[in-house]
Each structure stands twice: as structure tokens, then as C-alpha cells.
Write a protein that holds these residues in place. Structure first.
Motif, PDB file in Angstrom:
ATOM      1  N   GLU A 220     -31.440  -2.733 -51.046  1.00 53.36           N
ATOM      2  CA  GLU A 220     -30.759  -3.773 -50.278  1.00 53.36           C
ATOM      3  C   GLU A 220     -30.873  -3.544 -48.757  1.00 53.36           C
ATOM      4  N   ASP A 248     -28.269 -13.300 -47.959  1.00 53.17           N
ATOM      5  CA  ASP A 248     -27.428 -13.734 -49.079  1.00 53.17           C
ATOM      6  C   ASP A 248     -26.578 -12.609 -49.671  1.00 53.17           C
ATOM      7  N   LEU A 249     -26.600 -11.425 -49.045  1.00 57.56           N
ATOM      8  CA  LEU A 249     -25.778 -10.315 -49.546  1.00 57.56           C
ATOM      9  C   LEU A 249     -24.314 -10.573 -49.194  1.00 57.56           C
ATOM     10  N   THR A 250     -23.454 -10.651 -50.200  1.00 60.67           N
ATOM     11  CA  THR A 250     -22.037 -10.952 -49.960  1.00 60.67           C
ATOM     12  C   THR A 250     -21.300  -9.746 -49.400  1.00 60.67           C
ATOM     13  N   ALA A 251     -20.154 -10.006 -48.803  1.00 61.81           N
ATOM     14  CA  ALA A 251     -19.332  -8.940 -48.225  1.00 61.81           C
ATOM     15  C   ALA A 251     -18.896  -7.946 -49.296  1.00 61.81           C
ATOM     16  N   GLY A 252     -18.569  -8.480 -50.483  1.00 57.74           N
ATOM     17  CA  GLY A 252     -18.143  -7.599 -51.571  1.00 57.74           C
ATOM     18  C   GLY A 252     -19.246  -6.658 -52.014  1.00 57.74           C
ATOM     19  N   LYS A 253     -20.464  -7.202 -52.140  1.00 59.49           N
ATOM     20  CA  LYS A 253     -21.597  -6.363 -52.547  1.00 59.49           C
ATOM     21  C   LYS A 253     -21.945  -5.344 -51.462  1.00 59.49           C
TER      22      LYS A 253
END
Length: 295
Positions: A220, A248-253
Motif C-alpha cells: 500500500e 482510494d485508501l480509506t482512513a480506517g485501512k
């Protein structure tokens, strides 16, 4: 007084006050430079221990609006101050010992020997008290080095007193003072350098290539740049960096990813990380960026 380190500082301070008074009296009565120099050294130790003691108490205070990082570095400041004091003392002792070769004085070996033995025993006790924990805490170590240099100085004084008492070899007094001053100077420089490196936020021997390898081992992460790694205190080694990730990497991920990377970096001794996620900005930058060139 529940803190064991606080108790150590209190015991050692009281013991060193007694040593100092005894050696000053014994040095003046016997005429021994090495005994007087040891007394002056002990006097500085009392001040150094008090500095370390106060710094230790301050370091336990919690962070607040003015000191958002907390007070841990108070102990580093104390270690740096003590190192400078030791350097100055070693230089003064060295000069006084050289002068004594040209201006010898009569020395009472008997009095010198008795006081020196008392000082040696007290210094060894103080050294042993401060030994535990000295490797993990730079402030405690600087105090321990004061005690160790005192103990060695006392050993030198005892040896000198024996030679003077039994064989009347008075030149051994400044010789021993010279040897101790050189040792103290070397150890003081080492402590001062380590404390200065912490205050200057130098890299605490962390392999940045290994950091780069670990971080980029996670698919990532596309790039890592603007890396800053420093030792905040004896307890914390921190890393701050910018990392490039997909849009597109979310804050949670990203939070979960950061936790995984943090666990890996702990193997290098880094126990606090802060990553700033970016997409395009800095994607071609290197790990270390000269900010001045960016202006």
C-alpha cells in the motif's frame, strides 16, 4: 519518596555532603592536592546530584498545554549540564596537578591516608547505589559516572597516600591527580556528546535503509519521504514521515496499516511513529529532504 530513583538521589546526596566536608578538612590539614581536588570533585558532585535529582522529579510531570511533549528531556538537560561540569573540573584538576610539580608542598601522609580510605568507601557505596538503572537512563548514568570518577579518584588518593606515608614520595600526589583528570575528561565528553545528540534530535543509530525496506514491504506504501527519526528521551525513539498511498485508501485501512508498520519498526527500537498520508505530493522525493533547498 516511593520512587526508587528518587530515594537513590537522596541517599547519594547526603553521603556526598559528608564525604566532601571530611575531605576538605583532611586536605587542608594534610596539605594534599589530590585530596583537596577530590573534595572539590565531590563538591561538584553534590551540585550535580541535586541537578539530576530535580530533573528526575520534573521529568515525572505530565504533559500540558505548554509542554505538549512532557518533561522527559529535563533529565537529558541535567546529563548535559553534568557532563560540562565534569569537563571543566577535569581541566582544572589537570592544570593544578601540573603546577604542583613546580610548587611541591609538604604532605602529611597519615592524615591523607585515613581520610582517603573513608572517602573511597563512601564513594564506592554511592557508586553501587546509582549503578542499577544507569544504563537505561542517561541522567542516572551521568550521576553514576560522577560516582565512578570519585571512586577512582579516591583510589588514586589512597595509592598516593601510601607512597607518601611509607616512602615519602610526594610527586605521586600530582601524578595520580593527572591520571584521574584524564579519565574524568574522557568519560565526561562521552556523556556530554550523547546528551547533545538527544537535544539536537540526532538519529540514534537507526538504519534508515532498513526503515525504508520495512515500510516499502507493505504494497500500500508507494514511497516514504521527509523522514525524521530522533530519540526524544531514554524511553522514546520517534519517527515522523510522509508516505505516498493510493487515493482510494480509506482512513480506517490506513490506520490499520500504520499499526502493522509500527509493530515492525519496533524491532529497530522505534516505539512511536507518525505518518502523514499523501497521494501525489512528494512521490518522487527521497527519504531525507533538505528543507532549505525547498524554499
Amino acid at each position: 519518596m516511593k520512587d526508587h530513583t528518587t530515594k537513590k538521589f537522596a541517599y547519594v546526596t547526603a553521603l556526598n555532603v559528608v564525604i566532601t566536608v571530611a575531605e576538605f578538612i583532611g586536605g587542608f590539614v594534610s596539605g594534599s592536592l589530590s585530596l583537596l581536588s577530590d573534595a572539590v570533585h565531590n563538591l561538584s558532585d553534590v551540585g550535580a546530584i541535586i541537578i539530576s535529582f530535580v530533573a528526575h522529579i520534573i521529568s515525572n510531570r505530565r504533559s500540558n498545554k505548554r509542554k505538549t511533549f512532557g518533561y522527559d528531556r529535563a533529565e537529558t538537560l541535567a546529563a548535559f549540564t553534568n557532563g560540562i561540569i565534569l569537563i571543566l573540573i577535569s581541566i582544572v584538576l589537570f592544570v593544578e596537578a601540573i603546577e604542583r610539580f613546580w610548587k611541591p608542598t609538604k604532605i602529611s601522609g597519615g592524615i591523607m591516608l585515613i581520610v582517603a580510605i573513608i572517602g573511597l568507601i563512601s564513594n564506592v557505596v554511592s557508586m553501587l547505589v546509582m549503578h542499577q538503572g544507569g544504563q537505561q537512563n542517561l541522567n542516572v548514568r551521568s550521576t553514576f559516572m560522577h560516582m565512578l570518577s570519585d571512586a577512582l579518584s579516591s583510589v588514586a588518593v589512597v595509592i598516593g597516600a601510601i607512597f607518601i606515608y611509607y616512602w615519602n614520595i610526594s610527586w605521586i600526589d600530582p601524578v595520580m591527580t593527572l591520571l584521574v583528570s584524564v579519565f574524568v575528561f574522557h568519560e565526561a565528553c562521552e556523556i556530554t556528546e550523547k546528551a547533545a545528540n538527544v537535544l539536537m534530535e540526532s538519529n540514534p543509530d537507526i538504519d534508515l535503509d532498513e526503515v525504508n525496506k520495512i515500510v516499502l514491504s507493505f504494497p500500500e506504501i508507494k514511497n516514504i519521504h521527509h523522514v525524521h527519526v530522533w530519540r526524544y528521551s531514554d524511553r522514546y525513539i520517534m519517527l515522523d514521515a510522509h508516505v505516498n498511498v493510493d487515493a482510494d485508501l480509506t482512513a480506517g485501512k490506513f490506520e490499520f496499516l500504520t499499526q502493522q508498520i509500527s509493530a515492525k519498526l519496533q524491532e529497530l527500537g522505534i516505539n512511536h511513529i507518525n505518518f502523514q498520508a499523501e497521494c501525489e505530493r512528494g512521490k518522487n522525493d527521497k527519504m531525507i529532504v533538505n528543507d532549505r533547498n525547498q524554499e
